[in-house]
Design a protein around this motif. Structure first.
Motif, short mmCIF file in Angstrom:
data_model
loop_
_atom_site.label_atom_id
_atom_site.label_comp_id
_atom_site.label_asym_id
_atom_site.label_seq_id
_atom_site.Cartn_x
_atom_site.Cartn_y
_atom_site.Cartn_z
N ALA A 187 31.81 38.48 35.86
CA ALA A 187 31.52 39.87 36.21
C ALA A 187 32.69 40.77 35.87
N GLY A 209 32.15 43.58 33.16
CA GLY A 209 32.24 44.89 33.79
C GLY A 209 33.49 45.65 33.40
N SER A 210 34.63 44.95 33.32
CA SER A 210 35.89 45.61 32.99
C SER A 210 35.91 46.10 31.55
N THR A 235 33.35 46.96 29.79
CA THR A 235 32.43 48.11 29.70
C THR A 235 33.02 49.36 30.35
N SER A 236 33.50 49.19 31.61
CA SER A 236 34.02 50.36 32.33
C SER A 236 35.30 50.89 31.68
N ILE A 269 29.89 52.36 36.39
CA ILE A 269 29.83 50.98 35.90
C ILE A 269 30.77 50.08 36.70
N MET A 270 31.90 50.62 37.11
CA MET A 270 32.92 49.82 37.79
C MET A 270 32.48 49.37 39.18
N LYS A 288 30.42 46.10 39.39
CA LYS A 288 31.30 44.99 38.99
C LYS A 288 32.25 44.61 40.10
#
Length: 343
Positions: free
Chosen positions: A113, A117-118, A120-121, A166-167, A170
């Motif tokens: 995750a 997630g990181s 992307t964010s 987004i963050m 995650k």
């Protein structure tokens, strides 16, 4: 041991290989640079990068830097989360207990995750920051002038507002797993969706935004100010690796130390059980102060400052390195294309 003749100098002077004689000279240089309006070139090079180009490159560099940095520092984040969740009283106890009960894997729960997630964010964050920053620079060419001092805070704020969407999911999945939730990241995600719906992924969103806005403004602005000063002092075009690391570490430590109370509130909101999942930021803040006193808002400040300083140092170093590499390749390719068209 420091010699008797040593005289301490301001940090901003130590960042430059040619320090000025006193702090006032340092301060004068920095403020004159920051308070001057942005003045873009009236005859831009045809191979120069547009704001959209810089945003795209910033997003790519941010994705690489975000995934790498978050993964490397996940163990520190796991210790911090367990302390703030009141599972342990200090960093040493948390580290030993996690290792004894879960082994080395206990420090890397939620890694998938974090990586996805990181990346992307961070791509969204740095892409938005770069776009906002260079759009504001471009606005200085016409009737609207932008003082340099307001560009980094505004760019950092815009980046945080957009990337927090987004963050938050995650971080929520990662912290649930660090606090003891069983299964893989996708299994935790499905349980949250089943019990709380899509809004359950945004538990603590307000607290996260309240934390990330000042944290982002402090961190991004501090780095940009230090970067501008070092470049101004050294007459370089870009930071050297060691300078990126030092500027990033200072920016991260400043930001983390001032925003730890908001981080504690955000963590408590994210690890709530279903029956308490609707607790508001003000209610959680009141509960922490009532149960633990004002000192409860500083829980985990040690590992958080260490984590943030290391994170910012590695993150800004990785971002600057990847960004410059991509920019160089992009400009060289464009120059080649322009040269071919002129033949």
């Amino acid at each position: 041991m420091v010699g008797a003749g040593f005289k301490a100098k301001p940090v901003c002077l130590l960042l430059s290989p040619k320090p000025e004689s006193d702090f006032s000279a340092c301060f004068t240089h920095l403020t004159s640079l920051l308070l001057s309006p942005v003045s873009p070139s009236k005859n831009p090079n045809p191979t120069s990068l547009s704001p959209l180009d810089r945003a795209t490159i910033g997003a790519a560099a941010g994705a690489a830097a975000g995934a790498f940095t978050y993964a490397v520092l996940l163990p520190l984040d796991a210790v911090k989360t367990n302390i703030q969740a009141k599972l342990y009283s200090n960093s040493l106890e948390a580290t030993i207990s996690i290792f004894k009960t879960k082994g080395i894997q206990g420090f890397y729960r939620g890694l998938s995750a974090v990586a996805i997630g990181s990346a992307t964010s961070s791509a969204v964050y740095f892409g938005t920051c770069e776009l906002a920053k260079h759009v504001m620079y471009a606005l200085g060419a016409g009737w609207f002038t932008v003082p340099r001092v307001v560009v980094p805070p505004l760019a950092g704020a815009m980046g945080n507002v957009v990337s927090s969407a987004i963050m938050v999911p995650k971080e929520l999945i990662t912290q649930r797993m660090q606090a003891g939730a069983s299964g893989w990241s996708w299994q935790v995600l499905l349980r949250i969706l089943k019990s709380d719906g899509i809004l359950g992924l945004y538990a603590g969103y307000t607290a996260t935004l309240l934390r990330n806005l000042p944290a982002g403004i402090l961190s991004y602005s501090s780095f940009e100010y230090l970067k501008a000063f070092v470049i101004f002092q050294t007459k370089q075009t870009q930071l050297k690796p060691a300078q990126s690391i030092l500027c990033g570490a200072l920016a991260g430590a400043i930001s983390a130390s001032l925003t730890t109370p908001l981080d504690v509130v955000k963590t408590r909101l994210m690890i709530q059980t279903h029956k308490n999942a609707q607790m508001k930021v003000s209610e959680m803040l009141r509960q922490i102060v009532n149960e633990e006193g004002w000192g409860g808002l500083g829980r985990g400040i040690g590992p958080r400052v260490l984590h943030s300083a290391c994170f910012a140092a590695l993150g800004y170093f990785a971002f600057e390195t990847v960004r410059l590499a991509i920019s160089k390749q992009y400009i060289e390719q464009r120059e080649k294309t322009v040269a071919d068209l002129t033949l």
